[in-house]
Scaffold this motif. Sequence first.
Motif, PDB file in Angstrom:
ATOM      1  N   LYS A 224       0.827  -1.206   0.000  1.00 20.30           N
ATOM      2  CA  LYS A 224       0.000   0.000   0.000  1.00 20.30           C
ATOM      3  C   LYS A 224       0.860   1.254   0.000  1.00 20.30           C
ATOM      4  N   SER A 225       1.887   1.282   0.840  1.00 22.24           N
ATOM      5  CA  SER A 225       2.766   2.451   0.920  1.00 22.24           C
ATOM      6  C   SER A 225       3.541   2.641  -0.374  1.00 22.24           C
ATOM      7  N   VAL A 226       4.029   1.542  -0.930  1.00 24.54           N
ATOM      8  CA  VAL A 226       4.775   1.610  -2.189  1.00 24.54           C
ATOM      9  C   VAL A 226       3.873   2.095  -3.324  1.00 24.54           C
ATOM     10  N   GLU A 227       2.659   1.580  -3.377  1.00 23.78           N
ATOM     11  CA  GLU A 227       1.756   1.955  -4.467  1.00 23.78           C
ATOM     12  C   GLU A 227       1.290   3.401  -4.342  1.00 23.78           C
ATOM     13  N   THR A 228       1.139   3.883  -3.121  1.00 24.14           N
ATOM     14  CA  THR A 228       0.822   5.305  -2.924  1.00 24.14           C
ATOM     15  C   THR A 228       1.926   6.182  -3.516  1.00 24.14           C
ATOM     16  N   ALA A 229       3.181   5.784  -3.264  1.00 28.54           N
ATOM     17  CA  ALA A 229       4.320   6.525  -3.815  1.00 28.54           C
ATOM     18  C   ALA A 229       4.335   6.462  -5.336  1.00 28.54           C
ATOM     19  N   ALA A 230       4.162   5.266  -5.875  1.00 21.83           N
ATOM     20  CA  ALA A 230       4.226   5.088  -7.325  1.00 21.83           C
ATOM     21  C   ALA A 230       3.128   5.869  -8.046  1.00 21.83           C
ATOM     22  N   LYS A 231       1.938   5.889  -7.462  1.00 22.60           N
ATOM     23  CA  LYS A 231       0.820   6.594  -8.089  1.00 22.60           C
ATOM     24  C   LYS A 231       1.007   8.111  -8.084  1.00 22.60           C
ATOM     25  N   LYS A 232       1.923   8.589  -7.229  1.00 17.44           N
ATOM     26  CA  LYS A 232       2.249  10.013  -7.223  1.00 17.44           C
ATOM     27  C   LYS A 232       3.414  10.331  -8.151  1.00 17.44           C
ATOM     28  N   GLY A 233       3.826   9.331  -8.935  1.00 20.26           N
ATOM     29  CA  GLY A 233       4.894   9.546  -9.903  1.00 20.26           C
ATOM     30  C   GLY A 233       6.291   9.344  -9.358  1.00 20.26           C
ATOM     31  N   ILE A 234       6.409   8.854  -8.130  1.00 22.09           N
ATOM     32  CA  ILE A 234       7.718   8.601  -7.541  1.00 22.09           C
ATOM     33  C   ILE A 234       8.255   7.265  -8.055  1.00 22.09           C
ATOM     34  N   LYS A 235       9.496   7.264  -8.501  1.00 24.53           N
ATOM     35  CA  LYS A 235      10.129   6.038  -8.964  1.00 24.53           C
ATOM     36  C   LYS A 235      10.514   5.189  -7.750  1.00 24.53           C
ATOM     37  N   VAL A 236      10.201   3.904  -7.810  1.00 22.49           N
ATOM     38  CA  VAL A 236      10.495   3.006  -6.686  1.00 22.49           C
ATOM     39  C   VAL A 236      11.391   1.868  -7.168  1.00 22.49           C
ATOM     40  N   ILE A 237      12.542   1.750  -6.530  1.00 21.01           N
ATOM     41  CA  ILE A 237      13.467   0.648  -6.799  1.00 21.01           C
ATOM     42  C   ILE A 237      13.625  -0.160  -5.519  1.00 21.01           C
ATOM     43  N   THR A 238      13.435  -1.462  -5.616  1.00 29.66           N
ATOM     44  CA  THR A 238      13.713  -2.333  -4.469  1.00 29.66           C
ATOM     45  C   THR A 238      15.068  -2.990  -4.666  1.00 29.66           C
ATOM     46  N   VAL A 239      15.838  -3.067  -3.592  1.00 34.98           N
ATOM     47  CA  VAL A 239      17.138  -3.731  -3.625  1.00 34.98           C
ATOM     48  C   VAL A 239      17.173  -4.818  -2.564  1.00 34.98           C
ATOM     49  N   ASP A 240      17.806  -5.919  -2.880  1.00 37.46           N
ATOM     50  CA  ASP A 240      17.997  -7.052  -1.974  1.00 37.46           C
ATOM     51  C   ASP A 240      16.709  -7.815  -1.712  1.00 37.46           C
ATOM     52  N   SER A 241      15.651  -7.128  -1.241  1.00 38.81           N
ATOM     53  CA  SER A 241      14.393  -7.804  -0.946  1.00 38.81           C
ATOM     54  C   SER A 241      13.238  -6.962  -1.475  1.00 38.81           C
ATOM     55  N   GLY A 242      12.377  -7.581  -2.285  1.00 38.17           N
ATOM     56  CA  GLY A 242      11.343  -6.841  -2.982  1.00 38.17           C
ATOM     57  C   GLY A 242       9.986  -6.877  -2.303  1.00 38.17           C
ATOM     58  N   VAL A 243       8.996  -6.325  -2.998  1.00 35.27           N
ATOM     59  CA  VAL A 243       7.603  -6.344  -2.565  1.00 35.27           C
ATOM     60  C   VAL A 243       6.760  -6.943  -3.687  1.00 35.27           C
ATOM     61  N   SER A 244       5.541  -7.321  -3.360  1.00 29.12           N
ATOM     62  CA  SER A 244       4.699  -8.003  -4.346  1.00 29.12           C
ATOM     63  C   SER A 244       4.019  -7.044  -5.319  1.00 29.12           C
ATOM     64  N   SER A 245       4.060  -5.740  -5.062  1.00 29.42           N
ATOM     65  CA  SER A 245       3.411  -4.771  -5.938  1.00 29.42           C
ATOM     66  C   SER A 245       4.021  -4.767  -7.335  1.00 29.42           C
ATOM     67  N   ARG A 246       3.170  -4.638  -8.345  1.00 34.31           N
ATOM     68  CA  ARG A 246       3.637  -4.559  -9.726  1.00 34.31           C
ATOM     69  C   ARG A 246       3.995  -3.133 -10.134  1.00 34.31           C
ATOM     70  N   LEU A 247       3.822  -2.189  -9.225  1.00 40.32           N
ATOM     71  CA  LEU A 247       4.104  -0.797  -9.549  1.00 40.32           C
ATOM     72  C   LEU A 247       5.558  -0.412  -9.271  1.00 40.32           C
ATOM     73  N   VAL A 248       6.339  -1.339  -8.756  1.00 40.35           N
ATOM     74  CA  VAL A 248       7.765  -1.088  -8.552  1.00 40.35           C
ATOM     75  C   VAL A 248       8.449  -0.991  -9.914  1.00 40.35           C
ATOM     76  N   ASP A 249       9.327  -0.004 -10.069  1.00 35.56           N
ATOM     77  CA  ASP A 249       9.990   0.201 -11.357  1.00 35.56           C
ATOM     78  C   ASP A 249      11.098  -0.808 -11.623  1.00 35.56           C
ATOM     79  N   MET A 250      11.779  -1.259 -10.547  1.00 36.18           N
ATOM     80  CA  MET A 250      12.959  -2.091 -10.781  1.00 36.18           C
ATOM     81  C   MET A 250      13.347  -2.832  -9.506  1.00 36.18           C
ATOM     82  N   PHE A 251      13.867  -4.037  -9.665  1.00 40.88           N
ATOM     83  CA  PHE A 251      14.461  -4.790  -8.552  1.00 40.88           C
ATOM     84  C   PHE A 251      15.938  -5.005  -8.847  1.00 40.88           C
ATOM     85  N   ILE A 252      16.791  -4.760  -7.851  1.00 41.19           N
ATOM     86  CA  ILE A 252      18.232  -4.996  -7.973  1.00 41.19           C
ATOM     87  C   ILE A 252      18.673  -5.841  -6.785  1.00 41.19           C
ATOM     88  N   GLY A 253      19.287  -6.975  -7.058  1.00 42.14           N
ATOM     89  CA  GLY A 253      19.754  -7.812  -5.957  1.00 42.14           C
ATOM     90  C   GLY A 253      20.117  -9.207  -6.420  1.00 42.14           C
TER      91      GLY A 253
END
Length: 251
Positions: free
Chosen positions: A33-62
């Motif tokens: 929910k927190s990640v998707e709120t950020a993404a819907k406001k146009g904020i780019k979200v990158i997860t590193v090492d451990s991700g989240v299940s949301s499809r709105l994340v821009d990129m995973f690195i790890g």
Amino acid sequence: EDYEAQNALIEKAVRNGADAIVLSAIDYTRSDKSVETAAKKGIKVITVDSGVSSRLVDMFIGTDSLEAGRAAAKAGIDTFNSNVDIKIGLISFLETTANGQQREKGFKQAVSESENAEIVASSPAESNVESAKQAAIKLISEHKEINMLAGFNEWITLGIGEAVKELGLSDKVCAVGFDSNINSVSMLETGEMDSLIVQNPFAMGYLGVKNALELIEGNSPESDVLYTDTVTVNKTNMFDEDIQKLLFRFD
């Protein structure tokens, strides 16, 4: 372990007008929910090492955690002769982190493909040394046939090493774990640990920020997943120059 505090930090970053958030998620599902709120406001979200299940994340690195789990199983199994029956005890995550789940899944896959190895028991532990130590001691006391222990993060690894040391089983039980710090490396040298699957957290952090800047500038990555390398470290190769650079950070 406090995913609620982490979610509060994500929400604070949104309020502060962040252009991008680089996140190593504590919980795979409870930050969506927190990640998707950020993404819907146009904020780019990158997860590193451990991700989240949301499809709105821009990129995973790890790390490719599934393959890292397979590497951990192979590292342990390869220490035994092919005619030895390998009886494995697992110390598993209590937390629902994506990387922990994938490492355990990959480990189990590799063990199932081995002709002389089987998992005889598993015990969950909290992500701290004492919890993991007590879980390992309990497994060994209840299953005397165990000759290999495995854990999937830094703190569980240290707990396993402490259990092996306290029980005096370094010559009888093969111990495999993840990550490295001065204590786990010392345990590798003195025999409480046999192998460590060492990741590259420096690369994760560096590439996380580098790609966040690229996304802010409107440049799309070639892929939304970027895997960083892991290395299996044991007593044989731990003093190699390249391994030393990975184990110990110098400015």
